[in-house]
Scaffold this motif. Structure first.
Motif, PDB file in Angstrom:
ATOM      1  N   VAL A  73       0.703  -1.222   0.134  1.00  0.00           N
ATOM      2  CA  VAL A  73       0.157   0.009   0.366  1.00  0.00           C
ATOM      3  C   VAL A  73       0.851   1.171  -0.196  1.00  0.00           C
ATOM      4  O   VAL A  73       1.545   1.547   0.616  1.00  0.00           O
ATOM      5  N   SER A  74       1.059   2.666  -1.092  1.00  0.00           N
ATOM      6  CA  SER A  74       1.392   3.330  -1.072  1.00  0.00           C
ATOM      7  C   SER A  74       0.493   4.492   0.093  1.00  0.00           C
ATOM      8  O   SER A  74      -0.609   4.792   0.255  1.00  0.00           O
ATOM      9  N   LEU A  75       1.283   5.517   0.344  1.00  0.00           N
ATOM     10  CA  LEU A  75       0.516   6.753   0.724  1.00  0.00           C
ATOM     11  C   LEU A  75      -0.492   7.397  -0.265  1.00  0.00           C
ATOM     12  O   LEU A  75       0.211   7.470  -1.396  1.00  0.00           O
ATOM     13  N   ALA A  76      -1.012   8.236   0.989  1.00  0.00           N
ATOM     14  CA  ALA A  76      -2.057   8.899  -0.322  1.00  0.00           C
ATOM     15  C   ALA A  76      -2.638   9.672   0.837  1.00  0.00           C
ATOM     16  O   ALA A  76      -3.482   9.496   1.556  1.00  0.00           O
ATOM     17  N   ASP A  77      -2.206  11.278   0.654  1.00  0.00           N
ATOM     18  CA  ASP A  77      -2.819  11.669   1.453  1.00  0.00           C
ATOM     19  C   ASP A  77      -2.460  13.034   0.458  1.00  0.00           C
ATOM     20  O   ASP A  77      -1.663  13.533  -0.412  1.00  0.00           O
ATOM     21  N   ALA A  78      -3.332  13.325   0.493  1.00  0.00           N
ATOM     22  CA  ALA A  78      -4.076  15.005  -0.962  1.00  0.00           C
ATOM     23  C   ALA A  78      -3.543  16.317  -0.544  1.00  0.00           C
ATOM     24  O   ALA A  78      -3.327  17.027  -1.018  1.00  0.00           O
ATOM     25  N   GLN A  79      -2.657  15.811   1.163  1.00  0.00           N
ATOM     26  CA  GLN A  79      -1.554  17.395   1.216  1.00  0.00           C
ATOM     27  C   GLN A  79      -0.721  17.373   0.183  1.00  0.00           C
ATOM     28  O   GLN A  79      -0.602  18.309   0.402  1.00  0.00           O
ATOM     29  N   GLN A  80      -0.412  16.410   0.439  1.00  0.00           N
ATOM     30  CA  GLN A  80       1.268  16.140  -0.079  1.00  0.00           C
ATOM     31  C   GLN A  80       1.601  15.660  -1.500  1.00  0.00           C
ATOM     32  O   GLN A  80       1.658  16.076  -2.395  1.00  0.00           O
ATOM     33  N   MET A  81      -0.277  15.800  -2.099  1.00  0.00           N
ATOM     34  CA  MET A  81      -0.422  14.532  -2.890  1.00  0.00           C
ATOM     35  C   MET A  81      -1.498  15.295  -3.393  1.00  0.00           C
ATOM     36  O   MET A  81      -2.530  15.046  -3.582  1.00  0.00           O
ATOM     37  N   PRO A  82      -1.534  16.389  -4.781  1.00  0.00           N
ATOM     38  CA  PRO A  82      -3.047  16.811  -5.558  1.00  0.00           C
ATOM     39  C   PRO A  82      -3.019  16.067  -6.074  1.00  0.00           C
ATOM     40  O   PRO A  82      -4.296  15.968  -6.370  1.00  0.00           O
ATOM     41  N   GLY A  83      -2.080  14.556  -7.254  1.00  0.00           N
ATOM     42  CA  GLY A  83      -3.250  13.903  -8.165  1.00  0.00           C
ATOM     43  C   GLY A  83      -4.673  12.840  -6.610  1.00  0.00           C
ATOM     44  O   GLY A  83      -5.171  12.343  -7.061  1.00  0.00           O
ATOM     45  N   VAL A  84      -3.998  12.542  -5.341  1.00  0.00           N
ATOM     46  CA  VAL A  84      -4.817  11.871  -4.539  1.00  0.00           C
ATOM     47  C   VAL A  84      -6.659  12.662  -4.694  1.00  0.00           C
ATOM     48  O   VAL A  84      -6.825  11.963  -4.741  1.00  0.00           O
ATOM     49  N   ARG A  85      -6.623  14.202  -5.356  1.00  0.00           N
ATOM     50  CA  ARG A  85      -7.392  14.444  -5.268  1.00  0.00           C
ATOM     51  C   ARG A  85      -8.596  14.443  -6.301  1.00  0.00           C
ATOM     52  O   ARG A  85      -9.560  14.982  -6.378  1.00  0.00           O
ATOM     53  N   SER A  86      -8.278  13.723  -7.385  1.00  0.00           N
ATOM     54  CA  SER A  86      -9.145  13.289  -8.401  1.00  0.00           C
ATOM     55  C   SER A  86      -9.491  12.541  -7.984  1.00  0.00           C
ATOM     56  O   SER A  86      -8.551  10.848  -7.507  1.00  0.00           O
ATOM     57  N   SER A  87     -10.551  11.566  -9.032  1.00  0.00           N
ATOM     58  CA  SER A  87     -10.897  10.125  -9.087  1.00  0.00           C
ATOM     59  C   SER A  87     -10.382   9.036 -10.193  1.00  0.00           C
ATOM     60  O   SER A  87     -10.908   8.434 -10.773  1.00  0.00           O
ATOM     61  N   VAL A  88      -8.776  10.005 -10.835  1.00  0.00           N
ATOM     62  CA  VAL A  88      -8.328   8.775 -11.210  1.00  0.00           C
ATOM     63  C   VAL A  88      -8.528   7.511 -11.559  1.00  0.00           C
ATOM     64  O   VAL A  88      -8.577   6.969 -11.876  1.00  0.00           O
ATOM     65  N   LEU A  89      -7.907   7.336 -10.038  1.00  0.00           N
ATOM     66  CA  LEU A  89      -7.863   5.874  -9.218  1.00  0.00           C
ATOM     67  C   LEU A  89      -8.430   5.968  -7.940  1.00  0.00           C
ATOM     68  O   LEU A  89      -8.425   7.061  -7.662  1.00  0.00           O
ATOM     69  N   ASP A  90      -8.494   4.748  -7.804  1.00  0.00           N
ATOM     70  CA  ASP A  90      -9.419   4.560  -6.673  1.00  0.00           C
ATOM     71  C   ASP A  90      -7.985   4.155  -5.125  1.00  0.00           C
ATOM     72  O   ASP A  90      -7.214   3.451  -5.611  1.00  0.00           O
ATOM     73  N   TRP A  91      -8.581   5.382  -4.632  1.00  0.00           N
ATOM     74  CA  TRP A  91      -6.615   5.834  -3.227  1.00  0.00           C
ATOM     75  C   TRP A  91      -6.743   4.877  -2.640  1.00  0.00           C
ATOM     76  O   TRP A  91      -8.006   5.007  -1.582  1.00  0.00           O
ATOM     77  N   PRO A  92      -5.964   4.623  -1.261  1.00  0.00           N
ATOM     78  CA  PRO A  92      -4.719   4.630  -1.973  1.00  0.00           C
ATOM     79  C   PRO A  92      -4.379   3.178  -3.197  1.00  0.00           C
ATOM     80  O   PRO A  92      -5.097   2.705  -2.964  1.00  0.00           O
ATOM     81  N   TYR A  93      -2.762   3.766  -3.985  1.00  0.00           N
ATOM     82  CA  TYR A  93      -2.765   2.691  -4.858  1.00  0.00           C
ATOM     83  C   TYR A  93      -2.326   1.907  -4.215  1.00  0.00           C
ATOM     84  O   TYR A  93      -1.322   1.440  -3.106  1.00  0.00           O
ATOM     85  N   THR A  94      -2.444   0.281  -5.018  1.00  0.00           N
ATOM     86  CA  THR A  94      -2.156  -0.910  -3.837  1.00  0.00           C
ATOM     87  C   THR A  94      -1.427  -1.590  -5.090  1.00  0.00           C
ATOM     88  O   THR A  94      -2.263  -2.098  -5.629  1.00  0.00           O
ATOM     89  N   GLU A  95      -0.898  -2.680  -4.545  1.00  0.00           N
ATOM     90  CA  GLU A  95      -0.335  -4.088  -5.910  1.00  0.00           C
ATOM     91  C   GLU A  95      -0.047  -4.903  -4.798  1.00  0.00           C
ATOM     92  O   GLU A  95       0.456  -4.787  -4.082  1.00  0.00           O
ATOM     93  N   VAL A  96      -0.156  -6.582  -6.391  1.00  0.00           N
ATOM     94  CA  VAL A  96      -0.101  -7.546  -4.880  1.00  0.00           C
ATOM     95  C   VAL A  96       1.081  -8.483  -5.740  1.00  0.00           C
ATOM     96  O   VAL A  96       0.887  -8.657  -7.127  1.00  0.00           O
ATOM     97  N   LEU A  97       1.599  -8.918  -4.666  1.00  0.00           N
ATOM     98  CA  LEU A  97       2.405 -10.420  -5.795  1.00  0.00           C
ATOM     99  C   LEU A  97       2.059 -11.235  -4.637  1.00  0.00           C
ATOM    100  O   LEU A  97       1.169 -11.663  -3.440  1.00  0.00           O
ATOM    101  N   ARG A  98       2.469 -12.146  -5.503  1.00  0.00           N
ATOM    102  CA  ARG A  98       2.103 -13.640  -4.954  1.00  0.00           C
ATOM    103  C   ARG A  98       3.615 -13.577  -3.803  1.00  0.00           C
ATOM    104  O   ARG A  98       4.351 -12.882  -3.728  1.00  0.00           O
ATOM    105  N   LEU A  99       2.673 -14.629  -2.812  1.00  0.00           N
ATOM    106  CA  LEU A  99       4.329 -14.387  -2.043  1.00  0.00           C
ATOM    107  C   LEU A  99       5.741 -15.328  -2.775  1.00  0.00           C
ATOM    108  O   LEU A  99       6.727 -14.475  -1.825  1.00  0.00           O
ATOM    109  N   ASP A 100       5.084 -16.379  -3.505  1.00  0.00           N
ATOM    110  CA  ASP A 100       6.676 -16.502  -4.016  1.00  0.00           C
ATOM    111  C   ASP A 100       7.632 -15.146  -4.716  1.00  0.00           C
ATOM    112  O   ASP A 100       8.949 -15.233  -4.922  1.00  0.00           O
ATOM    113  N   GLU A 101       6.511 -14.737  -5.417  1.00  0.00           N
ATOM    114  CA  GLU A 101       7.642 -13.398  -6.576  1.00  0.00           C
ATOM    115  C   GLU A 101       7.941 -12.782  -5.294  1.00  0.00           C
ATOM    116  O   GLU A 101       9.048 -12.283  -6.019  1.00  0.00           O
TER     117      GLU A 101
END
Length: 326
Positions: free
Chosen positions: A177-205
């Protein structure tokens, strides 16, 4: 099991002279017994977003050789690698992160560990830096838009942090999970993505030694637009899998959906392994162009399976239909 082999080119062949000089200075400090105080001083230093070559803060903890490097490709220029970025928290244009990321506060910082682990905990940046020896690894990183870079990343294998977490036997995936702070990150104020940004790996990866937890690049502190103070680098996958400005690792059993998996599942598959035989719905993935090689007559490069890391990671996907599981 056969041991992985990594070619190690000479640092002078791939490293900016300023970086090499900074590294030599650190080695002198180590010899003088000052490594601990230097590390502590660095941990409290802001990673400035747009500093010019020769004025960037040096990252301590690297060596003068390049252990772990597995490509002899010429490194992308620092100026190109720090001015052409995807970091939607600061805007959707490639120039936005370098322009706006100076608002990011990287100290204090911590990564929280939760989910299916023996003991949830939080680790501050100081402790993260000291968790495992730093190495500089020269990795290709490819984006789905058809461009790629070759960057000397500084960090250690993500498996070091996962080992500290002691996942339970039921844990099958790790969500970053990445930081999602609208005060520091102007892009988080938009709806372009569902915040916070998350990515997933299989555990073996995630446990594979090539999956890197990066704190720097080119021997120096990670610039803010590149994911400071700590990011993931998974070199055999498309760049969007490499989460930036990480604040949490969550261990789970069922496969969670990542940010791009929710936003555009037909375009951005869960695995996101670089595969020249699987096109993006809107463009071919068979060729690529290196950033900084944009001349009129520059030939595009053939995309390599797993971005060139097939000998190291191909066994992770043995028996899978890689066009279905893209």
């Amino acid at each position: 099991m056969a041991m992985l082999r990594f070619d190690s080119p000479a640092a002078s062949e791939i490293t900016h002279p300023v970086v090499y000089a900074a590294r030599r200075q650190w080695l002198k400090q180590v010899a003088g017994g000052a490594a601990g105080s230097v590390l502590a001083a660095w941990a409290g230093r802001e990673a400035l977003a747009t500093e010019k070559p020769g004025k960037r803060p040096a990252l301590v903890g690297t060596s003068s050789s390049v252990p772990g490097a597995i490509t002899m490709d010429k490194a992308t220029r620092y100026e190109d690698a720090t001015s052409y970025n995807n970091f939607y928290e600061f805007g959707t244009r490639k120039s936005d992160p370098a322009r706006y990321a100076d608002t990011l506060v990287t100290d204090p910082w911590a990564i929280e560990i939760e989910g299916l682990v023996k003991r949830p905990f939080k680790l501050g940046l100081d402790d993260l830096l000291k968790l495992s020896p730093m190495q500089e690894r020269i990795y290709r990183l490819r984006c789905v838009e058809g461009w790629s870079m070759v960057i000397p990343w500084v960090g250690y294998s993500l498996s070091a942090l996962i080992g500290r977490a002691e996942p339970l036997g039921s844990a099958k995936f790790v969500e970053l999970v990445s930081l999602a702070d609208a005060q520091q990150m102007p892009g988080v104020r938009s709806s372009v993505l569902d915040w916070p940004y998350t990515e997933v790996l299989r555990l073996d990866e995630a446990m594979h030694p090539l999956a890197l937890l990066a704190f720097g690049m080119y021997g120096e502190v990670l610039p803010k637009q590149n994911g400071a103070p700590v990011r993931l680098v998974v070199p055999w996958k498309y760049g969007f899998k490499s989460a930036k400005s990480i604040v949490k690792l969550r261990f789970v059993e069922p496969q969670p959906r990542s940010t791009w998996g929710r936003a555009a599942p037909t375009e951005y598959g869960f695995y996101a392994n670089v595969n020249p035989n699987v096109d993006h719905p809107r463009w071919s993935q068979a060729t690529e162009r290196r950033i900084g090689e944009d001349g009129l007559f520059t030939r595009r490069r053939k995309t390599l399976m797993f971005n060139g890391y097939e000998p190291q990671v191909g066994q992770l996907y043995a028996g899978m239909d890689l066009q279905r599981h893209f």
